[in-house]
Design a protein around this motif. Structure first.
Motif, PDB file in Angstrom:
ATOM      1  N   LEU A   1      -4.652  -1.264   7.557  1.00 48.39           N
ATOM      2  CA  LEU A   1      -3.602  -1.322   6.560  1.00 48.39           C
ATOM      3  C   LEU A   1      -2.972  -2.698   6.475  1.00 48.39           C
ATOM      4  CD1 LEU A   1      -1.622   2.046   6.746  1.00 48.39           C
ATOM      5  CD2 LEU A   1      -2.816   1.099   4.797  1.00 48.39           C
ATOM      6  N   THR A   2      -2.814  -3.375   7.597  1.00 42.69           N
ATOM      7  CA  THR A   2      -2.182  -4.695   7.559  1.00 42.69           C
ATOM      8  C   THR A   2      -3.011  -5.675   6.736  1.00 42.69           C
ATOM      9  OG1 THR A   2      -3.142  -5.156   9.719  1.00 42.69           O
ATOM     10  CG2 THR A   2      -0.849  -4.495   9.686  1.00 42.69           C
ATOM     11  N   ALA A   3      -4.335  -5.557   6.788  1.00 42.19           N
ATOM     12  CA  ALA A   3      -5.192  -6.429   5.978  1.00 42.19           C
ATOM     13  C   ALA A   3      -4.991  -6.132   4.495  1.00 42.19           C
ATOM     14  CB  ALA A   3      -6.652  -6.240   6.363  1.00 42.19           C
ATOM     15  N   ILE A   4      -4.814  -4.874   4.144  1.00 43.38           N
ATOM     16  CA  ILE A   4      -4.581  -4.479   2.748  1.00 43.38           C
ATOM     17  C   ILE A   4      -3.285  -5.108   2.239  1.00 43.38           C
ATOM     18  CG2 ILE A   4      -4.009  -2.518   1.249  1.00 43.38           C
ATOM     19  CD1 ILE A   4      -6.946  -2.494   1.891  1.00 43.38           C
ATOM     20  N   ALA A   5      -2.249  -5.108   3.065  1.00 42.16           N
ATOM     21  CA  ALA A   5      -0.945  -5.641   2.658  1.00 42.16           C
ATOM     22  C   ALA A   5      -1.009  -7.130   2.359  1.00 42.16           C
ATOM     23  CB  ALA A   5       0.096  -5.356   3.738  1.00 42.16           C
ATOM     24  N   GLU A   6      -1.994  -7.821   2.910  1.00 37.23           N
ATOM     25  CA  GLU A   6      -2.133  -9.259   2.686  1.00 37.23           C
ATOM     26  C   GLU A   6      -2.977  -9.581   1.460  1.00 37.23           C
ATOM     27  OE1 GLU A   6      -3.597 -10.801   6.383  1.00 37.23           O
ATOM     28  OE2 GLU A   6      -1.828 -10.109   7.472  1.00 37.23           O
ATOM     29  N   THR A  46       5.896  -3.933   2.290  1.00 36.33           N
ATOM     30  CA  THR A  46       4.968  -3.632   1.207  1.00 36.33           C
ATOM     31  C   THR A  46       4.641  -2.148   1.194  1.00 36.33           C
ATOM     32  OG1 THR A  46       3.980  -5.830   1.419  1.00 36.33           O
ATOM     33  CG2 THR A  46       2.670  -4.167   0.284  1.00 36.33           C
ATOM     34  N   THR A  47       4.527  -1.591   0.003  1.00 40.20           N
ATOM     35  CA  THR A  47       4.095  -0.204  -0.144  1.00 40.20           C
ATOM     36  C   THR A  47       2.780  -0.188  -0.903  1.00 40.20           C
ATOM     37  OG1 THR A  47       6.376   0.593  -0.202  1.00 40.20           O
ATOM     38  CG2 THR A  47       4.695   2.073  -1.060  1.00 40.20           C
ATOM     39  N   LEU A  48       1.780   0.454  -0.298  1.00 39.02           N
ATOM     40  CA  LEU A  48       0.486   0.657  -0.933  1.00 39.02           C
ATOM     41  C   LEU A  48       0.507   2.027  -1.589  1.00 39.02           C
ATOM     42  CD1 LEU A  48      -2.567   0.150  -1.477  1.00 39.02           C
ATOM     43  CD2 LEU A  48      -2.984   1.164   0.779  1.00 39.02           C
ATOM     44  N   MET A  49       0.270   2.056  -2.899  1.00 36.23           N
ATOM     45  CA  MET A  49       0.206   3.309  -3.630  1.00 36.23           C
ATOM     46  C   MET A  49      -1.230   3.532  -4.071  1.00 36.23           C
ATOM     47  SD  MET A  49       3.702   2.752  -5.771  1.00 36.23           S
ATOM     48  CE  MET A  49       3.537   4.286  -6.648  1.00 36.23           C
ATOM     49  N   VAL A  50      -1.782   4.696  -3.733  1.00 38.96           N
ATOM     50  CA  VAL A  50      -3.164   5.021  -4.044  1.00 38.96           C
ATOM     51  C   VAL A  50      -3.182   6.274  -4.919  1.00 38.96           C
ATOM     52  CG1 VAL A  50      -5.410   5.639  -3.078  1.00 38.96           C
ATOM     53  CG2 VAL A  50      -3.935   4.045  -1.838  1.00 38.96           C
ATOM     54  N   SER A  51      -3.678   6.131  -6.143  1.00 39.33           N
ATOM     55  CA  SER A  51      -3.776   7.277  -7.055  1.00 39.33           C
ATOM     56  C   SER A  51      -5.212   7.776  -7.071  1.00 39.33           C
ATOM     57  CB  SER A  51      -3.361   6.861  -8.464  1.00 39.33           C
ATOM     58  OG  SER A  51      -2.008   6.474  -8.469  1.00 39.33           O
ATOM     59  N   VAL A  60      -7.122   4.147  -8.762  1.00 42.29           N
ATOM     60  CA  VAL A  60      -6.367   2.901  -8.922  1.00 42.29           C
ATOM     61  C   VAL A  60      -5.350   2.780  -7.790  1.00 42.29           C
ATOM     62  CG1 VAL A  60      -4.564   3.841 -10.424  1.00 42.29           C
ATOM     63  CG2 VAL A  60      -5.201   1.434 -10.622  1.00 42.29           C
ATOM     64  N   CYS A  61      -5.043   1.536  -7.438  1.00 37.03           N
ATOM     65  CA  CYS A  61      -4.098   1.275  -6.351  1.00 37.03           C
ATOM     66  C   CYS A  61      -3.046   0.280  -6.823  1.00 37.03           C
ATOM     67  CB  CYS A  61      -4.817   0.681  -5.140  1.00 37.03           C
ATOM     68  SG  CYS A  61      -6.168   1.699  -4.564  1.00 37.03           S
ATOM     69  N   GLY A  62      -1.928   0.283  -6.147  1.00 38.92           N
ATOM     70  CA  GLY A  62      -0.879  -0.668  -6.448  1.00 38.92           C
ATOM     71  C   GLY A  62      -0.194  -1.124  -5.172  1.00 38.92           C
ATOM     72  N   LEU A  63       0.313  -2.348  -5.188  1.00 37.47           N
ATOM     73  CA  LEU A  63       1.083  -2.879  -4.072  1.00 37.47           C
ATOM     74  C   LEU A  63       2.466  -3.257  -4.603  1.00 37.47           C
ATOM     75  CD1 LEU A  63      -1.533  -5.241  -2.404  1.00 37.47           C
ATOM     76  CD2 LEU A  63      -0.643  -3.132  -1.450  1.00 37.47           C
ATOM     77  N   LYS A  64       3.502  -2.779  -3.928  1.00 37.12           N
ATOM     78  CA  LYS A  64       4.865  -3.112  -4.329  1.00 37.12           C
ATOM     79  C   LYS A  64       5.589  -3.722  -3.150  1.00 37.12           C
ATOM     80  CE  LYS A  64       5.104   0.302  -7.893  1.00 37.12           C
ATOM     81  NZ  LYS A  64       5.562  -0.095  -9.158  1.00 37.12           N
ATOM     82  N   ASP A  65       6.453  -4.707  -3.457  1.00 36.85           N
ATOM     83  CA  ASP A  65       7.237  -5.315  -2.399  1.00 36.85           C
ATOM     84  C   ASP A  65       8.501  -4.488  -2.167  1.00 36.85           C
ATOM     85  OD1 ASP A  65       9.067  -5.977  -4.405  1.00 36.85           O
ATOM     86  OD2 ASP A  65       8.434  -8.068  -4.508  1.00 36.85           O
ATOM     87  N   GLU A  69       8.897  -4.434  -6.904  1.00 33.94           N
ATOM     88  CA  GLU A  69       8.100  -5.260  -7.826  1.00 33.94           C
ATOM     89  C   GLU A  69       6.625  -5.204  -7.455  1.00 33.94           C
ATOM     90  OE1 GLU A  69       9.155  -7.184 -10.535  1.00 33.94           O
ATOM     91  OE2 GLU A  69      11.033  -6.084 -10.255  1.00 33.94           O
ATOM     92  N   SER A  70       5.797  -5.163  -8.466  1.00 27.76           N
ATOM     93  CA  SER A  70       4.351  -5.156  -8.264  1.00 27.76           C
ATOM     94  C   SER A  70       3.916  -6.502  -7.683  1.00 27.76           C
ATOM     95  CB  SER A  70       3.654  -4.899  -9.595  1.00 27.76           C
ATOM     96  OG  SER A  70       2.269  -4.823  -9.406  1.00 27.76           O
ATOM     97  N   GLN A  71       2.978  -6.449  -6.743  1.00 29.64           N
ATOM     98  CA  GLN A  71       2.433  -7.661  -6.141  1.00 29.64           C
ATOM     99  C   GLN A  71       1.061  -7.920  -6.735  1.00 29.64           C
ATOM    100  OE1 GLN A  71       3.041  -6.321  -1.940  1.00 29.64           O
ATOM    101  NE2 GLN A  71       3.853  -8.377  -1.746  1.00 29.64           N
ATOM    102  N   GLY A  72       1.023  -8.693  -7.804  1.00 35.28           N
ATOM    103  CA  GLY A  72      -0.235  -8.985  -8.491  1.00 35.28           C
ATOM    104  C   GLY A  72      -1.085  -9.858  -7.681  1.00 35.28           C
TER     105      GLY A  72
END
Length: 72
Positions: A1-6, A46-51, A60-65, A69-72
């Motif tokens: 998970l930590t790698a995903i957050a980066e 960071t929050t990882l959202m997995v739909s 689809v996935c999303g990362l929010k701080d 806010e979305s982390q593009g």
């Protein structure tokens, strides 16, 4: 998970779609939140959202701080 957050949101969406949500839960443990075919894991600020679809396949996935806010 930590790698995903980066990673960027784009990178995450190149890797995770197609996996089954049960596979991610096996590796990462139960999500911090799960509702309406979306699981969320908190990774520091960071929050990882997995739909995923009704069949459990990630779409689809999303990362929010921390501020949401979305982390593009």
């Amino acid at each position: 998970l930590t790698a995903i957050a980066e990673m960027s949101e784009c990178e995450v969406n190149n890797i995770l779609p197609g996996y089954k949500i049960v596979q991610l839960r096996e590796v990462w443990g139960e999500p911090d939140r799960s509702e309406d075919n979306t699981d969320s894991w908190k990774i520091g600020n960071t929050t990882l959202m997995v739909s995923y679809k009704n069949n459990g396949v990630v779409v689809v996935c999303g990362l929010k701080d921390g501020s949401g806010e979305s982390q593009g």
